[in-house]
Design a protein around this motif. Sequence first.
Motif, PDB file in Angstrom:
ATOM      1  N   LEU A 237       0.941  -1.241   0.093  1.00 19.36           N
ATOM      2  CA  LEU A 237      -0.130  -0.015  -0.065  1.00 19.36           C
ATOM      3  C   LEU A 237       1.043   1.372   0.045  1.00 19.36           C
ATOM      4  CD1 LEU A 237      -2.671  -1.209   2.610  1.00 19.36           C
ATOM      5  CD2 LEU A 237      -2.752  -1.539  -0.017  1.00 19.36           C
ATOM      6  N   GLN A 238       0.138   2.407   0.142  1.00 24.44           N
ATOM      7  CA  GLN A 238       0.996   3.766  -0.087  1.00 24.44           C
ATOM      8  C   GLN A 238       1.638   4.010   1.098  1.00 24.44           C
ATOM      9  OE1 GLN A 238       0.490   6.137  -3.037  1.00 24.44           O
ATOM     10  NE2 GLN A 238      -0.537   4.330  -3.941  1.00 24.44           N
ATOM     11  N   ASP A 239       1.329   3.652   2.140  1.00 25.95           N
ATOM     12  CA  ASP A 239       2.345   3.810   3.281  1.00 25.95           C
ATOM     13  C   ASP A 239       3.113   2.787   3.753  1.00 25.95           C
ATOM     14  OD1 ASP A 239       0.003   2.034   4.223  1.00 25.95           O
ATOM     15  OD2 ASP A 239      -0.343   3.191   6.052  1.00 25.95           O
ATOM     16  N   GLU A 240       3.154   1.565   2.863  1.00 23.32           N
ATOM     17  CA  GLU A 240       4.010   0.237   3.269  1.00 23.32           C
ATOM     18  C   GLU A 240       5.583   0.347   2.374  1.00 23.32           C
ATOM     19  OE1 GLU A 240       0.325  -2.601   4.383  1.00 23.32           O
ATOM     20  OE2 GLU A 240       1.380  -2.607   2.462  1.00 23.32           O
ATOM     21  N   THR A 241       6.209  -0.043   3.190  1.00 26.80           N
ATOM     22  CA  THR A 241       7.731  -0.429   2.375  1.00 26.80           C
ATOM     23  C   THR A 241       7.865  -1.747   2.073  1.00 26.80           C
ATOM     24  OG1 THR A 241       8.680  -0.713   4.494  1.00 26.80           O
ATOM     25  CG2 THR A 241       8.594   1.704   3.815  1.00 26.80           C
ATOM     26  N   GLU A 242       7.030  -2.613   2.631  1.00 23.59           N
ATOM     27  CA  GLU A 242       7.375  -4.167   2.074  1.00 23.59           C
ATOM     28  C   GLU A 242       5.910  -4.487   1.366  1.00 23.59           C
ATOM     29  OE1 GLU A 242       8.458  -6.468   5.237  1.00 23.59           O
ATOM     30  OE2 GLU A 242      10.502  -5.235   5.663  1.00 23.59           O
ATOM     31  N   PHE A 243       6.352  -5.688   0.188  1.00 16.20           N
ATOM     32  CA  PHE A 243       5.235  -6.274  -0.468  1.00 16.20           C
ATOM     33  C   PHE A 243       4.576  -7.390   0.590  1.00 16.20           C
ATOM     34  CE2 PHE A 243       7.788  -3.838  -3.394  1.00 16.20           C
ATOM     35  CZ  PHE A 243       6.799  -3.234  -4.150  1.00 16.20           C
ATOM     36  N   THR A 244       3.833  -7.126   1.029  1.00 19.61           N
ATOM     37  CA  THR A 244       3.357  -8.045   2.248  1.00 19.61           C
ATOM     38  C   THR A 244       2.039  -8.820   1.833  1.00 19.61           C
ATOM     39  OG1 THR A 244       2.024  -6.372   3.553  1.00 19.61           O
ATOM     40  CG2 THR A 244       4.321  -6.963   4.188  1.00 19.61           C
ATOM     41  N   HIS A 245       1.199  -8.261   0.938  1.00 17.96           N
ATOM     42  CA  HIS A 245      -0.040  -8.823   0.406  1.00 17.96           C
ATOM     43  C   HIS A 245       0.236  -9.605  -0.849  1.00 17.96           C
ATOM     44  CE1 HIS A 245      -1.793  -5.904   3.282  1.00 17.96           C
ATOM     45  NE2 HIS A 245      -1.070  -4.952   2.504  1.00 17.96           N
ATOM     46  N   ALA A 246      -0.057 -11.028  -0.654  1.00 20.28           N
ATOM     47  CA  ALA A 246       0.293 -11.819  -1.777  1.00 20.28           C
ATOM     48  C   ALA A 246      -1.122 -12.288  -2.413  1.00 20.28           C
ATOM     49  CB  ALA A 246       0.995 -13.070  -1.088  1.00 20.28           C
ATOM     50  N   GLY A 247      -1.330 -12.595  -3.624  1.00 16.98           N
ATOM     51  CA  GLY A 247      -2.244 -13.476  -4.470  1.00 16.98           C
ATOM     52  C   GLY A 247      -1.485 -13.715  -5.677  1.00 16.98           C
ATOM     53  N   THR A 248      -2.519 -14.011  -6.635  1.00 17.48           N
ATOM     54  CA  THR A 248      -2.155 -14.542  -7.983  1.00 17.48           C
ATOM     55  C   THR A 248      -2.961 -13.961  -8.974  1.00 17.48           C
ATOM     56  OG1 THR A 248      -3.985 -16.273  -7.740  1.00 17.48           O
ATOM     57  CG2 THR A 248      -1.743 -16.983  -6.984  1.00 17.48           C
ATOM     58  N   LEU A 249      -2.100 -13.856 -10.167  1.00 17.82           N
ATOM     59  CA  LEU A 249      -2.964 -13.308 -11.357  1.00 17.82           C
ATOM     60  C   LEU A 249      -3.930 -14.183 -12.029  1.00 17.82           C
ATOM     61  CD1 LEU A 249      -2.538 -10.744 -13.353  1.00 17.82           C
ATOM     62  CD2 LEU A 249      -1.260 -12.459 -14.831  1.00 17.82           C
ATOM     63  N   ASP A 250      -5.056 -13.705 -12.022  1.00 22.78           N
ATOM     64  CA  ASP A 250      -6.181 -14.579 -12.321  1.00 22.78           C
ATOM     65  C   ASP A 250      -6.964 -13.996 -13.580  1.00 22.78           C
ATOM     66  OD1 ASP A 250      -7.713 -12.381 -11.309  1.00 22.78           O
ATOM     67  OD2 ASP A 250      -9.475 -13.793 -11.072  1.00 22.78           O
ATOM     68  N   PHE A 251      -6.825 -13.048 -14.326  1.00 16.53           N
ATOM     69  CA  PHE A 251      -7.447 -12.475 -15.245  1.00 16.53           C
ATOM     70  C   PHE A 251      -6.569 -11.891 -16.416  1.00 16.53           C
ATOM     71  CE2 PHE A 251     -10.033  -9.027 -17.023  1.00 16.53           C
ATOM     72  CZ  PHE A 251     -10.914  -9.506 -17.876  1.00 16.53           C
ATOM     73  N   THR A 252      -6.629 -11.833 -17.478  1.00 16.89           N
ATOM     74  CA  THR A 252      -6.120 -10.901 -18.723  1.00 16.89           C
ATOM     75  C   THR A 252      -7.245 -10.639 -19.577  1.00 16.89           C
ATOM     76  OG1 THR A 252      -4.120 -11.743 -18.359  1.00 16.89           O
ATOM     77  CG2 THR A 252      -4.433 -10.448 -20.393  1.00 16.89           C
ATOM     78  N   ASP A 253      -7.641  -9.045 -19.867  1.00 15.25           N
ATOM     79  CA  ASP A 253      -8.493  -9.051 -20.843  1.00 15.25           C
ATOM     80  C   ASP A 253      -8.637  -9.553 -21.987  1.00 15.25           C
ATOM     81  OD1 ASP A 253     -11.070  -7.685 -21.091  1.00 15.25           O
ATOM     82  OD2 ASP A 253     -10.312  -5.383 -20.632  1.00 15.25           O
ATOM     83  N   ASN A 254      -9.548  -9.422 -22.857  1.00 18.04           N
ATOM     84  CA  ASN A 254      -9.846 -10.081 -24.011  1.00 18.04           C
ATOM     85  C   ASN A 254      -9.361  -9.072 -25.472  1.00 18.04           C
ATOM     86  OD1 ASN A 254     -11.682  -8.112 -23.816  1.00 18.04           O
ATOM     87  ND2 ASN A 254     -13.419  -9.782 -24.701  1.00 18.04           N
ATOM     88  N   ALA A 255      -8.749  -7.893 -25.020  1.00 19.31           N
ATOM     89  CA  ALA A 255      -8.326  -7.047 -26.234  1.00 19.31           C
ATOM     90  C   ALA A 255      -7.517  -6.026 -25.365  1.00 19.31           C
ATOM     91  CB  ALA A 255      -9.604  -6.327 -26.801  1.00 19.31           C
ATOM     92  N   ILE A 256      -6.358  -5.574 -26.505  1.00 15.72           N
ATOM     93  CA  ILE A 256      -5.583  -4.436 -26.138  1.00 15.72           C
ATOM     94  C   ILE A 256      -5.931  -2.995 -26.590  1.00 15.72           C
ATOM     95  CG2 ILE A 256      -3.211  -3.439 -26.625  1.00 15.72           C
ATOM     96  CD1 ILE A 256      -2.369  -6.403 -26.822  1.00 15.72           C
ATOM     97  N   ASP A 257      -6.039  -2.124 -25.646  1.00 15.46           N
ATOM     98  CA  ASP A 257      -6.555  -0.869 -26.024  1.00 15.46           C
ATOM     99  C   ASP A 257      -5.610  -0.144 -27.040  1.00 15.46           C
ATOM    100  OD1 ASP A 257      -7.434   1.733 -26.140  1.00 15.46           O
ATOM    101  OD2 ASP A 257      -7.316   2.282 -23.960  1.00 15.46           O
TER     102      ASP A 257
END
Length: 395
Positions: A237-257
């Motif tokens: 987050l904006q006030d954090e210095t470490e990347f503590t929130h973990a997750g996974t990529l689950d979606f890529t849109d179907n078209a490029i702008d």
Amino acid sequence: MRTVKIAVASVLATAALYGCSKGQEAPAQGAPPVTVATALSQQVVDWDEFTGRFEATRNVDVRARVGGYIQHVHFKDGDFVRQGQLLFTLDPRPAQAALASARAQLAQAQAQSALAKADLARVESLLASQAVSQAEFDAKKAAVQTADAALAAANAAIRARTLDVEFTRVTAPISGRVSDRRVDPGNLIGGGSSAGDILTTIVSSSPIYFVFDGSEATALKYQRESAKGTVPIKVRLQDETEFTHAGTLDFTDNAIDPASGTIRLRAVLPNANGFLKPGMYGHAQLAGAAAYQAMLIPDSAVIADGPRRIVYTVAKDGTVGAKPVQLGPVVSGLRVVRTGLTPDDRIIINGQQRARPGQKVTAQNGEIKPSDAAANPAPTTAASTASSATFVNAG
């Protein structure tokens, strides 16, 4: 004669002083000292960096399904509510009166149906003795069918009016965090359509999405990575210095702008305590590739030579050389060197200002160590994708 002796003595004294002066000149300086070390070898994982925003997985505008006067509000602003929990109560009396009227119409339809069936039974017994005409029998039969249709309509009206009474109780359609009430008790609201008054909003809290934009090259890379398995992501987050929130990529849109050349990507993160809120900004690190063995050197050892980046090395005989290098991301305060160095190269890590290619130097051994304080460097906010890395054993 005495004068000549004095002059000769003066000349000899001057010559002696001049000779002493020449003998006391400082000797030429030797090879300047520098500190050298071999590159640190370590397995690292590259991380691409993005800026994005959190979004709720589900977001609902709460509207009443019928219109009426708000009678009670059953929640506190900002509460966590469960699906089916009572939020608002509308005055039920108009709906209850309509239900009572529908029930009366049902009773009337039932009486009409019973009479029509009795008439048909009498006519049917007389038809055999030809006491009534076929036309009269057909009329009585049609009357029964009409009464049955009216009875079905009355039953449908009962179900509709029952729903209206039920809809005077506005319940939460999903579980999540409720906003503030938009309408206070005593107000008349419209309902039953998308144009109805919004009473409040509810957003789901766990899991939560993190949405960001990437380039076409980014999309191609992560589509290929996704085919091999899940792609991990870390967010701060904006006030954090470490990347503590973990997750996974689950979606890529179907078209490029076509206007920006970017594509929308989305990750999903757990948020059991509801701390992450939709609309928050965050910085994300997305694993760019599998772990690989890398050589790392201090950024201070890299010298800018126009568009090139070079590193000074010291040969066994003390001669300084310059090697062009291709650099990678920063990991724990050290710069990854993609190409240009060998594991045996002795790199000048201190004293570059005293060294020049081809010059002799006095090499003093040093050591390259990662900086613990920089183990999770804060990414820079930039329009283009940034890059960083972490040690594999650093988590």
